[in-house]
Design an enzyme around this catalytic site. Structure first.
Site, short mmCIF file in Angstrom:
data_model
loop_
_atom_site.label_atom_id
_atom_site.label_comp_id
_atom_site.label_asym_id
_atom_site.label_seq_id
_atom_site.Cartn_x
_atom_site.Cartn_y
_atom_site.Cartn_z
N ARG A 1 0.89 -1.14 0.00
CA ARG A 1 0.00 0.00 0.00
C ARG A 1 0.92 1.17 0.00
NH1 ARG A 1 -4.13 -0.36 -2.42
NH2 ARG A 1 -2.84 -1.98 -3.30
N ARG A 2 0.95 1.87 -1.06
CA ARG A 2 1.91 2.95 -1.16
C ARG A 2 1.63 3.99 -0.11
NH1 ARG A 2 1.75 -0.91 -4.12
NH2 ARG A 2 -0.13 -0.05 -4.98
N ILE B 1 1.09 4.63 7.87
CA ILE B 1 0.40 3.45 8.37
C ILE B 1 -0.63 3.11 7.31
CG2 ILE B 1 -1.10 2.56 10.21
CD1 ILE B 1 1.43 3.59 11.47
N GLU B 2 -0.49 2.02 6.62
CA GLU B 2 -1.48 1.74 5.60
C GLU B 2 -2.26 0.49 5.96
OE1 GLU B 2 -0.23 2.55 1.66
OE2 GLU B 2 1.34 3.92 2.29
N GLN B 3 -2.34 0.24 7.27
CA GLN B 3 -2.98 -0.98 7.73
C GLN B 3 -4.49 -0.84 7.86
OE1 GLN B 3 -0.64 -2.07 11.34
NE2 GLN B 3 0.93 -0.83 10.34
#
Ligand SMILES: *[C@@H]1O[C@H](CO)[C@@H](O)[C@H](O)[C@H]1NC(C)=O
Ligand SMILES: *[C@@H]1O[C@H](CO)[C@@H](O)[C@H](O)[C@H]1NC(C)=O
Ligand SMILES: *[C@@H]1O[C@H](CO)[C@@H](O)[C@H](O)[C@H]1NC(C)=O
Ligand SMILES: *[C@@H]1O[C@H](CO)[C@@H](O)[C@H](O)[C@H]1NC(C)=O
Length: 381
Positions: free
Chosen positions: A9-10, A139-141
């Site tokens: 996830r960029r 944070i792409e969680q």
């Protein structure tokens, strides 16, 4: 096969345009830097940048020395997502640009306030040791709206900002968000709370096909309307436009077509992502420099999609499979960038600066310059 990309996830990404992650190496070399004197030719270059620009040009750098060829007349912040480079820090400071750390942490850990405090202390220490000017939290969680992570994330951003602002004068704390606040990739974040808690949000206006709910066909990485709808939605929820920096892609997607129709419709494999039946994970990311080299051998020539306001081309690989490549160029980027002024956004930035060709070859040089120039605002009309 596409598994590695599902973890992406960029801007974290798989770094299609630069060095592999050298985080470990950075850690290993850290003790050498600790306690050492300022590495710059002039000691004042180790001081944090305090100047607040009216307009941000926020650059992600993933390593190597290509930064030497960036357009420093525009850059205000460089987020170091590759190995720390003190030469880059010194140079950025000499040009009045901030250099910021990357901040990434597992969200289940930050529910514990003690863990948050130690994470922040560690990042702050790293920033100080390396004479850096802040942190970009990436944070792409996935976060569930009713989970403890939801409030913990907002708290993390607030506490990080408070600590950095207190400890490093003029420092900048930013947070990366998806192209739209509407639960993209199951990221239920408190966007207004996070925007209030930091200096600004970097809106990743790309990977907009990460969840395709309709037909499984190749489409633009950052279609015009979809991109602007995202900004509308952030602003409608009460976020000040001055808290938003528009992130544009300097990379595209190469899709293998299951079928390519006469009118250029490329059907793609169904690769589900976070609940959606298809996604851009069916393709792979390609840097602009590679796209520019490959375009000449396309079977379609360069095409322009009027609905998505984006360029694409088709090519046939040596095995005989058709591909469709969607990307952004100076034309599609300027169209989007024009709206920065209309919305009164804080600035622009890209993932990532290393994607251009800095070889010095005459054709490449021109293309690279045009991409940097596309960041400059043009008055409409
Ligand atoms: C978002 O965060 C702010 C600041 O912590 C808080 O006041 C607000 O209630 C939160 N909003 C939601 C919807 O949880
Ligand atoms: C596949 O592409 C061919 C060639 O353009 C076209 O004639 C055909 O209708 C397409 N098939 C499907 C299922 O879309
Ligand atoms: C592509 O082809 C054109 C026309 O032949 C040429 O001028 C140009 O230099 C080529 N571009 C690249 C990147 O090779
Ligand atoms: C894009 O948005 C404009 C304005 O809302 C609308 O008129 C147009 O039909 C949209 N285009 C597409 C392809 O969705």
């Amino acid at each position: 096969m596409s598994q590695p990309q599902l973890g992406r996830r960029r801007p974290l990404a798989r770094q299609p345009c630069g060095a592999p992650g050298l985080a470990l190496l950075a850690l290993l070399t850290l003790p050498l830097a600790a306690g050492a004197d300022c590495p710059c030719p002039e000691p004042e270059l180790c001081r944090p940048i305090r100047h607040r620009p009216d307009f941000e040009v926020f650059v992600f750098d993933v390593g190597q020395k290509t930064w030497k060829s960036y357009d420093w007349s525009q850059i205000t912040t460089v987020a170091i997502f590759g190995k720390y480079d003190s030469e880059l820090m010194c140079y950025a400071h000499s040009r009045g640009a901030r250099v910021v750390l990357k901040g990434d942490v597992s969200l289940k850990d930050i529910i514990d306030p003690t863990f948050r405090a130690s994470w922040i202390a560690q990042k702050l220490d790293l920033a100080k040791t390396q004479y850096m000017d802040g942190i970009n939290i990436d944070i792409e969680q996935e976060v569930d709206c009713s989970s403890p992570e939801y409030d913990a994330l907002t708290a993390l951003v607030k506490e990080t900002t408070d600590s950095f602002h207190r400890e490093i004068e003029g420092s900048q704390v930013t947070f990366d968000v998806a192209w739209s606040p509407k639960n993209i990739d199951r990221r239920c974040y408190n966007y207004t709370g996070i925007a209030d808690a930091c200096d600004f949000l970097f809106v990743m206006s790309y990977d907009e096909q990460s969840q395709v709910w309709s037909e499984c066909i190749a489409a633009a990485n950052a279609p015009y309307n979809q991109t602007l709808t995202g900004y509308n939605d952030y602003i409608k929820m009460g976020i000040n436009p001055k808290k938003l920096v528009m992130g544009v892609p300097w990379y595209g997607y190469d899709y293998t077509c299951l079928n390519l129709s006469q009118d250029h419709v490329c059907t793609i494999a169904k690769v589900p992502f976070r609940g959606a039946p298809c996604s851009d994970a069916a393709g792979h990311q390609v840097p602009y420099k590679m796209i520019m080299k490959q375009m000449n051998s396309s079977i379609s020539g360069n095409q322009w999609d009027k609905d998505q306001q984006a360029p694409y081309y088709n090519y046939k690989d040596p095995a005989g499979h058709f591909h469709q490549v969607w990307y952004d160029n100076p034309r599609s980027i300027s169209l989007k960038a024009a709206y920065i002024q209309n919305y009164g956004l804080r600035g622009i930035g890209m993932w990532n600066a290393n994607c251009l060709d800095y070889s010095g070859d005459a054709v490449a040089k021109q293309q690279t310059e045009e991409m940097w120039n596309a960041l400059k605002l043009k008055l409409q009309g």
